[in-house]
Design a protein around this motif. Sequence first.
Motif, PDB file in Angstrom:
ATOM      1  N   HIS A 308       0.810  -1.304   0.051  1.00 40.28           N
ATOM      2  CA  HIS A 308      -0.145   0.023  -0.044  1.00 40.28           C
ATOM      3  C   HIS A 308       0.794   1.001   0.096  1.00 40.28           C
ATOM      4  O   HIS A 308       0.447   2.116  -0.778  1.00 40.28           O
ATOM      5  N   THR A 309       2.034   1.318   1.028  1.00 41.25           N
ATOM      6  CA  THR A 309       2.674   2.402   0.836  1.00 41.25           C
ATOM      7  C   THR A 309       3.535   2.724  -0.290  1.00 41.25           C
ATOM      8  O   THR A 309       3.864   3.961  -0.953  1.00 41.25           O
ATOM      9  N   ALA A 310       4.177   1.465  -0.831  1.00 47.14           N
ATOM     10  CA  ALA A 310       5.029   1.577  -2.238  1.00 47.14           C
ATOM     11  C   ALA A 310       3.922   2.226  -3.274  1.00 47.14           C
ATOM     12  O   ALA A 310       4.520   3.150  -4.047  1.00 47.14           O
ATOM     13  N   ALA A 311       2.725   1.593  -3.197  1.00 48.31           N
ATOM     14  CA  ALA A 311       1.844   2.093  -4.430  1.00 48.31           C
ATOM     15  C   ALA A 311       1.380   3.301  -4.523  1.00 48.31           C
ATOM     16  O   ALA A 311       1.501   4.254  -5.422  1.00 48.31           O
ATOM     17  N   ALA A 312       0.933   3.810  -3.090  1.00 46.35           N
ATOM     18  CA  ALA A 312       0.618   5.065  -3.015  1.00 46.35           C
ATOM     19  C   ALA A 312       1.642   6.134  -3.366  1.00 46.35           C
ATOM     20  O   ALA A 312       1.248   7.168  -3.907  1.00 46.35           O
TER      21      ALA A 312
END
Length: 382
Positions: A308-312
């Motif tokens: 989630h953090t990498a994609a955002a």
Amino acid sequence: MKQSREFLILLFATVMTISSLYAPQPVQPLIAEEFGLTMSQASLLTTATMVPLAVAPVFYGYILESVSAGRVLLFSLAFLSVCQFMFFFSNTFYLLVGVRFLQGCAIPAVLTGIMTYIADTSEKSNVQKNMALYISATIFGGFAGRFFSGLIAHYAGWRAMFLILGVSLALAVYLIRTLPENRATLAKMNPHAAMEILSQRLFTMIYIMIFFMFFMFAAVLNFVPFRLRQIDPNSGEMVIGIMYTGYIMGIMMSVNVMKIIKYLGSELRTVFVGLTSFVLSLILFVSGDTRLMFLGMFVFCASMFLAHTAAAGYVNKITDKHKGVTNGLYVAFYYAGGALGSVLPGLIYEDFGWHSFILLLGVLMTSAILMGRFILRGYMKR
């Protein structure tokens, strides 16, 4: 931004807001017993709040074009506080669901106000750092809401948590009133910009994977209290609350994501590593051993928040324009997955059992990962 008191007030408001979103999850079995509900009916308490969160990013921009972030924050927090007291006093299940829907309408306004205020009042060199702290606060709020809801329900009944949340949010309203006023323009959702973004397979595929990621995440976290009760009918609310301890792994992932991305070589590769570990962690939930499930929750949450953090961060990095629309679509797909995941898999659980429930989630997430790797194979080395 003055880095002490004002920022801490915003972080406190964030934690309380996200806590209010997830507090019902550990006590859903109790609520189901009190009102004579099935699992899927009780899960509507989560779904009713997720639906506005999925739709709000599309429509809120049209309502709030040039406003004071502080004013939005003040009124939406006050409304959210009132909703907790309404939830506390509600004596029918459908009234509980209605109140949760109203909370879902208020929460996006609160979070938008907080993010806008942070971005608007932070020094340019501190924006990224302050936003990372904000994300960590949302993760901690997700843990605190679940953990303390179970803990408090064990000693004082399930309604007590919502009374405490109401008072805490009222305190946040009082503290927000002391913040300096600021004005900010919130970008409204542009349909043409949205279609332009969705016409690019890179963005669309990331959104689809994020949809299924939060679909699976919401499903497991929403129904694991029922599974614990199924394994051991004597499992109390404290045990259920403790099961969510693995959620704090999200903070570690958000803080260290840049180091992990550097080690793995790219943001997109990090997303796929996170999602692959995420789906594999389901194996630890197959057994009826609660110790394995407890361990599984740590791997499950760490993997999800890594992806989630990498994609955002990645979608913000690769877009040069329409950043507001890009993020709005991300949030919309994210919470749409959560809204559906918090109720639909429960129907499978009720009719076919826990193993079929896990199998369904595994097949859906694996299919999304394989489709993503196939479609995005040309982007993996960039």
